[in-house]
Write an enzyme that holds these catalytic residues in place. Structure first.
Site, mmCIF file in Angstrom:
data_model
loop_
_atom_site.group_PDB
_atom_site.id
_atom_site.type_symbol
_atom_site.label_atom_id
_atom_site.label_comp_id
_atom_site.label_asym_id
_atom_site.label_seq_id
_atom_site.Cartn_x
_atom_site.Cartn_y
_atom_site.Cartn_z
ATOM 1 N N GLY A 88 -68.483 -19.274 -14.859
ATOM 2 C CA GLY A 88 -68.463 -18.985 -13.900
ATOM 3 C C GLY A 88 -68.584 -17.520 -13.249
ATOM 4 N N ASP A 121 -65.192 -15.791 -7.638
ATOM 5 C CA ASP A 121 -66.405 -14.804 -6.848
ATOM 6 C C ASP A 121 -67.284 -14.392 -7.755
ATOM 7 O OD1 ASP A 121 -64.979 -13.088 -8.598
ATOM 8 O OD2 ASP A 121 -64.242 -11.703 -6.857
ATOM 9 N N ARG A 172 -71.889 -8.204 -22.984
ATOM 10 C CA ARG A 172 -71.234 -9.001 -23.985
ATOM 11 C C ARG A 172 -72.290 -9.540 -25.044
ATOM 12 N NH1 ARG A 172 -66.358 -13.259 -23.418
ATOM 13 N NH2 ARG A 172 -68.138 -14.535 -22.554
ATOM 14 N N ASP A 248 -61.392 -23.603 -24.546
ATOM 15 C CA ASP A 248 -62.907 -23.056 -23.852
ATOM 16 C C ASP A 248 -63.150 -21.641 -24.313
ATOM 17 O OD1 ASP A 248 -60.724 -23.013 -22.008
ATOM 18 O OD2 ASP A 248 -61.954 -21.684 -21.006
ATOM 19 N N ASP A 258 -63.350 -13.824 -25.338
ATOM 20 C CA ASP A 258 -62.677 -13.826 -24.034
ATOM 21 C C ASP A 258 -61.295 -13.019 -24.136
ATOM 22 O OD1 ASP A 258 -64.378 -15.122 -22.561
ATOM 23 O OD2 ASP A 258 -63.612 -16.937 -22.230
HETATM 24 P P1 AMP Z 1 -60.881 -17.637 -18.672
HETATM 25 O O1 AMP Z 1 -59.332 -18.218 -18.460
HETATM 26 O O2 AMP Z 1 -60.905 -16.269 -18.485
HETATM 27 O O3 AMP Z 1 -61.148 -18.173 -20.059
HETATM 28 O O4 AMP Z 1 -61.675 -18.336 -17.758
HETATM 29 C C1 AMP Z 1 -61.632 -19.856 -17.554
HETATM 30 C C2 AMP Z 1 -62.822 -20.255 -16.410
HETATM 31 O O5 AMP Z 1 -62.607 -19.807 -15.001
HETATM 32 C C3 AMP Z 1 -64.163 -20.153 -16.995
HETATM 33 O O6 AMP Z 1 -64.859 -21.138 -16.565
HETATM 34 C C4 AMP Z 1 -64.565 -18.803 -16.298
HETATM 35 O O7 AMP Z 1 -66.023 -18.957 -15.945
HETATM 36 C C5 AMP Z 1 -63.903 -19.076 -14.764
HETATM 37 N N1 AMP Z 1 -63.601 -17.763 -14.075
HETATM 38 C C6 AMP Z 1 -62.424 -16.906 -14.254
HETATM 39 N N2 AMP Z 1 -62.612 -16.044 -13.331
HETATM 40 C C7 AMP Z 1 -63.723 -16.062 -12.484
HETATM 41 C C8 AMP Z 1 -64.264 -15.580 -11.291
HETATM 42 N N3 AMP Z 1 -63.849 -14.458 -10.882
HETATM 43 N N4 AMP Z 1 -65.192 -16.135 -10.717
HETATM 44 C C9 AMP Z 1 -65.812 -17.425 -11.080
HETATM 45 N N5 AMP Z 1 -65.412 -18.412 -12.073
HETATM 46 C C10 AMP Z 1 -64.151 -17.449 -13.014
HETATM 47 MG MG MG Z 2 -62.836 -18.181 -21.043
#
Ligand code: AMP
Ligand code: MG
Length: 487
Positions: A88, A121, A172, A248, A258
Site C-alpha cells: 500500500g 496515503d 529497500r 504479512d 518490515d
Molecule cells: P505494516 O503493518 O506496516 O506491515 O502494514 C500493513 C499493511 O498496511 C500493508 O499492506 C501496508 O502496505 C499498509 N500500509 C501501512 N501504512 C500505509 C500507508 N501510509 N498508506 C498505505 N498503506 C499503508
Molecule cells: Mg508490512
C-alpha cells in the site's frame, strides 16, 4: 547510474501484482546513500551526483528498465485474517542480478498510493524511514538475515500523521518480498493452481536445490521453517523485538522484514514489549518463537493445496513438520546461546545452564547486550565491566561459576575464547534512547548524530574508546520506551 534489471516476477507472475506508479516528490533531497550495498549489487554510483541519486531513489525519475508494481498479499494481523493487504505504500522497481549471481528486489517505500493503499496515503515520514535504514544496517552488521537499505531521500512534501512530518522514501533491497501473506492471498482467493505457481516461482528463485524434490512444496515448507527457526534464534540472541510479526511481515527468504515498532532490549525481560499497539504482548521478546510457530502453521495451511496436489499423503508430513518446530527452534537457539557463552559443543548440561541464565538475567534486570561482553572480560581477568552491571559481587556468582566450570569441558585458551565470544556478542546496538535522539535531530534537519550512530552500529563488535557512551544503556530514570507504527 545504470541498472541492469531482470524482472522475473513482473514477466512471469502476471496476475500476482498490480502495476503501479510512483508519486512525484516536489523537492527530493538525498539524505543518505549506501555505497557499500550499491557495490555489492553491482550498481556503479561513482560520479553520480547527489541530485541524480535523489531523483532516482524518490520515484521522480525511474531508472531505465524498471517495471514498477505493487505486490498483492493478505495476512493475519494480531491473529485476525485480513484477506486484502498488499503493497500500500511500496513499489517494486524491479530485480537486479548482482555480479555474484544473487538476485535482489529493489523497492521504493513511501512513494505514494497504489491499488492496495485502502485508506492510507502511501507515504512515509522521515523518522520511520531513517529508523528502518539504521536498524536494518545494524542487523546486517550483526549477521542477522535482513532486508537492506540502499537510500533514503527526503521528498520535500509533508506527511500527515498525528501531526505533520517531512516525507521521505526508503529504497529497500531484499532477496524478495514474497511473504507468508503472499501465499495466504492466493490460497484464499484463487486456490491450488495459483499457490502451486507461487511456490514453484519461490523455489526457483530462492531454493533451486529443491526443484527436483519428490514434493517441492513440502520441501519449501521444510526449508522456510528451518530459516525462520534460525532467524528468530538470531533475534533473541541480540535482544531484538520485531514488534509486529504478522504473517504479512514474514518473508519466506528468512530475512527480517518490515521494521516498524521494533526495538532492542536494554535490561533482559522475556515479556518485553515496545510497540504501543501490542497491548496483549502477543509479540513480546520471549513469545517470538511461539508466534513464529503459529505463523509457520499458517504458511503450511496456505501451501496445503499445492502439497496435496502432488501427493495427498504428504499432508500428514506437513503437519509433522509444523509439530517439530519447537524442538527445531530450541536446537537453533541453544547453538546460538552456546556461541554467546563461548562454548562450541553441545552437552546435556546446556539446558540447565541456559535456562538458569535467563532466569537470573531477568531477576536482576541485567543489561542483556553488556552481559555477554562482561563475561568475556572475566576470561581476560578483568572484572570491572561485570562489576558495573552487578554491583553486588554475590549476584549471579553461582551461575558464573557454573558457566566457568562448563568451559572446562573444552580445551580452549581463555583469551582465544574471549575473542570468539566478542565476535558474536555485539557491544554497540541501536540503543533506544540514542535512536530517539538521532531521529529527532534528523527530523529537525541535523543528520550528523544519525550518521554517527549509523557508523557505530555498522561496527558492532570491536571496542573503541571514543564510542564508550554508545555502549551504555539508557539512564535508569528514562522510563519505559514505547515505539509506534506511524510509518
Ligand atoms: P505494516 O503493518 O506496516 O506491515 O502494514 C500493513 C499493511 O498496511 C500493508 O499492506 C501496508 O502496505 C499498509 N500500509 C501501512 N501504512 C500505509 C500507508 N501510509 N498508506 C498505505 N498503506 C499503508
Ligand atoms: Mg508490512
Amino acid at each position: 547510474m545504470k541498472f541492469v534489471f531482470d524482472n522475473s516476477f513482473h514477466d512471469g507472475m502476471e496476475g500476482f501484482y498490480a502495476p503501479a506508479e510512483a508519486a512525484k516528490p516536489s523537492a527530493p533531497k538525498l539524505l543518505v546513500f549506501n555505497h557499500a550495498l550499491a557495490e555489492r549489487l553491482g550498481l556503479d554510483a561513482d560520479g553520480v551526483d547527489t541530485e541524480q541519486l535523489a531523483r532516482l531513489f524518490s520515484g521522480q525519475a525511474l531508472p531505465d528498465g524498471a517495471d514498477p508494481l505493487a505486490l498483492a498479499y493478505a495476512g493475519h494481523q494480531f491473529g485476525h485474517f485480513s484477506p486484502q493487504l498488499g503493497d500500500g505504500r511500496a513499489l517494486l522497481l524491479g530485480e537486479i542480478v548482482a555480479p555474484d549471481g544473487a538476485r535482489f528486489d529493489v523497492q521504493l517505500k513511501g512513494s505514494g498510493p497504489t491499488a492496495f493503499s485502502r485508506n492510507g496515503d502511501g507515504r512515509a515520514a522521515i523518522g520511520p524511514v531513517l529508523r528502518e535504514f539504521l536498524i536494518s544496517e545494524a542487523m546486517a552488521a550483526m549477521g542477522v538475515p535482513t532486508t537492506r537499505a540502499l537510500a533514503a531521500v527526503a521528498t520535500g512534501d509533508r506527511v500527515q500523521r498525528e501531526r505533520t512530518h517531512p516525507g521521505a522514501v526508503l529504497t529497500r533491497v531484499a532477496s524478495s518480498h514474497i511473504r507468508v501473506g503472499t501465499f495466504q492471498f492466493f490460497a484464499a482467493h484463487f486456490g491450488a493452481d495459483h499457490v502451486t505457481q507461487l511456490s514453484d516461482y519461490s523455489i526457483r528463485r530462492h531454493f533451486p536445490d529443491l526443484v527436483d524434490a519428490p514434493n517441492p512444496h513440502l520441501a519449501l515448507l521444510d526449508r522456510v521453517t528451518g530459516l525462520q527457526c534460525e532467524l528468530v534464534a538470531h533475534w533473541l540472541g541480540v535482544g531484538f523485538v520485531h514488534g509486529v510479526v504478522n504473517t504479512d511481515n514474514v518473508a519466506i527468504s528468512g530475512e527480517t522484514i518490515d521494521y516498524g515498532p521494533c526495538a532492542f532490549m536494554d535490561r533482559f525481560a522475556a515479556e518485553m514489549v515496545f510497540s504501543s499497539i501490542d497491548t496483549n504482548g502477543r509479540y513480546a521478546y520471549g513469545r517470538q518463537p511461539t508466534i513464529m510457530h503459529w505463523n509457520m502453521a499458517r504458511f503450511a495451511e496456505a501451501l496445503l493445496p499445492a502439497i496435496h496436489a502432488v501427493d495427498p499423503a504428504d499432508v500428514d508430513r506437513a503437519k509433522d513438520l509444523v509439530a517439530e518446530i519447537p524442538e527445531r527452534f530450541r536446537r537453533a537457539w541453544f547453538d546460538r546461546v552456546r556461541a554467546k557463552l563461548g562454548l562450541t559443543q553441545a552437552d546435556d548440561a546446556d539446558a540447565e545452564l541456559i535456562d538458569s541464565l535467563f532466569a537470573e538475567l531477568e531477576q536482576h534486570a541485567v543489561d542483556f547486550t553488556s552481559f555477554f561482553r562482561a563475561l568475556a572480560q572475566l576470561l581476560r581477568g578483568d572484572g570491572a565491566m561485570m562489576q558495573g552491571l552487578l554491583p553486588n559481587a554475590e549476584t549471579m556468582a553461582p551461575w558464573i561459576s557454573h558457566w566457568w566450570g562448563q568451559l572446562e569441558r573444552e580445551a580452549i585458551a581463555p583469551l582465544e575464547r574471549a575473542d570468539t565470544m566478542d565476535a558474536v556478542n555485539p557491544l554497540y546496538i541501536p540503543r533506544n534512547h540514542r535512536v530517539e535522539m538521532v531521529l529527532e535531530a534528523a527530523e529537525g534537519g541535523d543528520m550528523a548524530p544519525w550518521l554517527e550512530l549509523l557508523d557505530v552500529v555498522r561496527n558492532p563488535y570491536a571496542t573503541r574508546a571514543e564510542w564508550a557512551a554508545y555502549a551504555q544503556p539508557a539512564p535508569k530514570d528514562s522510563g519505559p520506551y514505547t515505539t509506534f507504527c506511524g510509518t
